[in-house]
Write a protein that holds these residues in place. Structure first.
Motif, PDB file in Angstrom:
ATOM      1  N   PRO A  25      38.112  44.670  47.590  1.00 49.33           N
ATOM      2  CA  PRO A  25      39.485  44.536  48.085  1.00 49.33           C
ATOM      3  C   PRO A  25      40.507  44.660  46.955  1.00 49.33           C
ATOM      4  CG  PRO A  25      38.086  42.765  48.913  1.00 49.33           C
ATOM      5  CD  PRO A  25      37.292  43.479  47.882  1.00 49.33           C
ATOM      6  N   SER A 152      42.842  48.114  54.369  1.00 55.93           N
ATOM      7  CA  SER A 152      42.092  46.905  54.018  1.00 55.93           C
ATOM      8  C   SER A 152      42.085  45.945  55.197  1.00 55.93           C
ATOM      9  CB  SER A 152      42.719  46.212  52.801  1.00 55.93           C
ATOM     10  OG  SER A 152      42.727  47.052  51.672  1.00 55.93           O
ATOM     11  N   THR A 395      36.300  47.889  50.822  1.00 58.19           N
ATOM     12  CA  THR A 395      37.346  48.721  51.416  1.00 58.19           C
ATOM     13  C   THR A 395      36.890  50.181  51.446  1.00 58.19           C
ATOM     14  OG1 THR A 395      39.097  47.251  50.632  1.00 58.19           O
ATOM     15  CG2 THR A 395      39.734  49.514  51.148  1.00 58.19           C
TER      16      THR A 395
END
Length: 412
Positions: A25, A152, A395
């Motif tokens: 992330p 995300s 992600t």
């Protein structure tokens, strides 16, 4: 009732080396880590999710180019994505956490606490679980505006029963990646009957936002922008990309986020704590200390010289206070003009404590499942940074368009 919808996901072209293009992330990446990921592959998702020099227009142009070139390919039908993470936890036990990626409705949070006596009769909704710290949200908002996508996911926890069982059957395996001791797998689910079952389960009870409060808040601003621009309330901007798992013990791995205090002298900090805690020396800080804290019901204060002391709550002082270490510390230091920062990880916290930048660090215990559930049922909020959910979602598995794809009618 929470509205959770499938959508035509943008995914990397089949056969892509996913280990080269996926990324942790954005909010856990250092500048050095971003540079390394940019250099790893020209199609690494960070080129869009964390663009160089914060050039969001370039990120939007790059994402559009990837779609035109077939780097990213849209599903031909609405789908959910089951996301599984397999790992060995700190106790040596093998674990698997599973949830589903979809579009969770963006709602306006209720104002004020919810009366627990009426909690079972109110409409189910999407709720926050902790107060957020001040943080600039323009980064995610500008990225969303430039790309017209969610890159995300937010992390949500469903209070509904049966989600884990509903996800146990494998879907269409699209990829698997192992990183930092965790195996991540993604499976597509497009069968209408199974999609309907998942939606029905999630619509039956609240969803609690566990991680990604700022992303969810930004999605609300973006949703309002789209409503104002189009006059519509039926666009994909009404939902945001969310990973939802079930709020049960075996589906959560929670670690603590420790506290770092400054802005006050050591004696004043000690005096504030001493009204609520008894002090006793800790011989050595190590991984066993964290387990002992849970077993003994204690916290630990670490001073810049490396010395450490147990903080044992005085009898009765927290009888009328929620059983949360963050709340205990806010209560004890309510009259002390401290500044607080947050740090995950024992080694990282110890390094901060010895840096000379802080008066002291205080190690706290992970938040219990019971307190997370109570937060949801009673409409309460935890202090900022009360929970650190692990492992972190990668992600790039799924990119969710916030505008209808050409020739595709969204599900209703």
């Amino acid at each position: 009732m929470p509205d959770f919808r499938p959508f035509p996901a943008l995914r990397y072209f089949p056969g892509t080396d996913l280990s080269a293009v996926l990324a942790p992330p954005y909010d856990v990446l250092s500048a050095h880590a971003v540079d390394r990921l940019h250099a790893r592959h020209p199609h690494n998702i960070t080129h869009v999710d964390v663009p160089e020099d914060h050039d969001y227009a370039q990120a939007g142009a790059m994402l559009a180019l990837w779609v035109d070139q077939g780097v990213l390919v849209a599903d031909t039908e609405d789908s959910f994505s089951i996301y599984r993470m397999s790992f060995v936890d700190e106790t040596g036990a093998s674990r698997e956490i599973q949830g589903v990626l979809g579009g969770l409705e963006v709602v306006d949070y209720p104002v004020g606490p919810i009366d627990p006596m009426s909690a079972n009769t109110r409409a189910s909704t999407v709720l926050p679980h902790e107060r957020t710290t001040d943080k600039a949200s323009t980064d995610r908002l500008e990225l969303m505006r430039a790309t017209s996508c969610n890159t995300s996911p937010v992390w949500g926890l469903s209070l509904a029963s049966g989600l884990t069982d509903a996800l146990s059957e494998p879907g269409e395996l699209l990829g698997s990646v192992e990183t930092d001791g965790v195996t991540h797998r993604i499976e597509r689910v497009s069968d209408p009957a199974r999609v309907a079952t998942i939606r029905q389960i999630l619509a039956s009870d609240d969803v609690l936002i566990a991680d990604g409060h700022h992303r969810y808040g930004v999605s609300r601003i973006y949703r309002n922008d789209i409503r104002e621009a189009t006059g519509r309330t039926d666009t994909p901007a009404e939902q945001t990309l969310t990973f939802v798992g079930e709020l049960i013990e075996d589906q959560l791995s929670i670690e603590a986020i420790h506290r770092l205090y400054s802005g006050v002298g050591a004696e004043d900090l000690r005096r504030g704590l001493a009204a609520f805690f008894d002090f006793s020396p800790v011989e050595e800080i190590g991984p066993d200390t964290l387990a002992a804290m849970v077993r003994l019901g204690r916290l630990v204060v670490v001073w810049p010289d490396g010395s450490a002391e147990w903080l044992s709550p005085k009898p009765g002082v927290f009888d009328d206070v929620r059983s949360l270490d963050g709340v205990w510390l806010e209560t004890a230091l309510s009259e002390v003009p401290v500044e607080v920062a947050y740090q995950h990880g024992l080694a990282e916290t110890m390094e901060c404590a010895s840096s000379g930048d802080f008066t002291a660090a205080i190690l706290i215990r992970p938040t219990s499942i019971d307190e997370i559930r109570r937060t949801a049922r009673e409409g309460l909020l935890m202090p900022p940074k009360s929970t650190f959910f692990t492992p972190k979602l990668l992600t790039g598995w799924v990119v969710r368009p916030t505008e209808p794809l050409p020739g595709h009618e969204p599900i209703v």
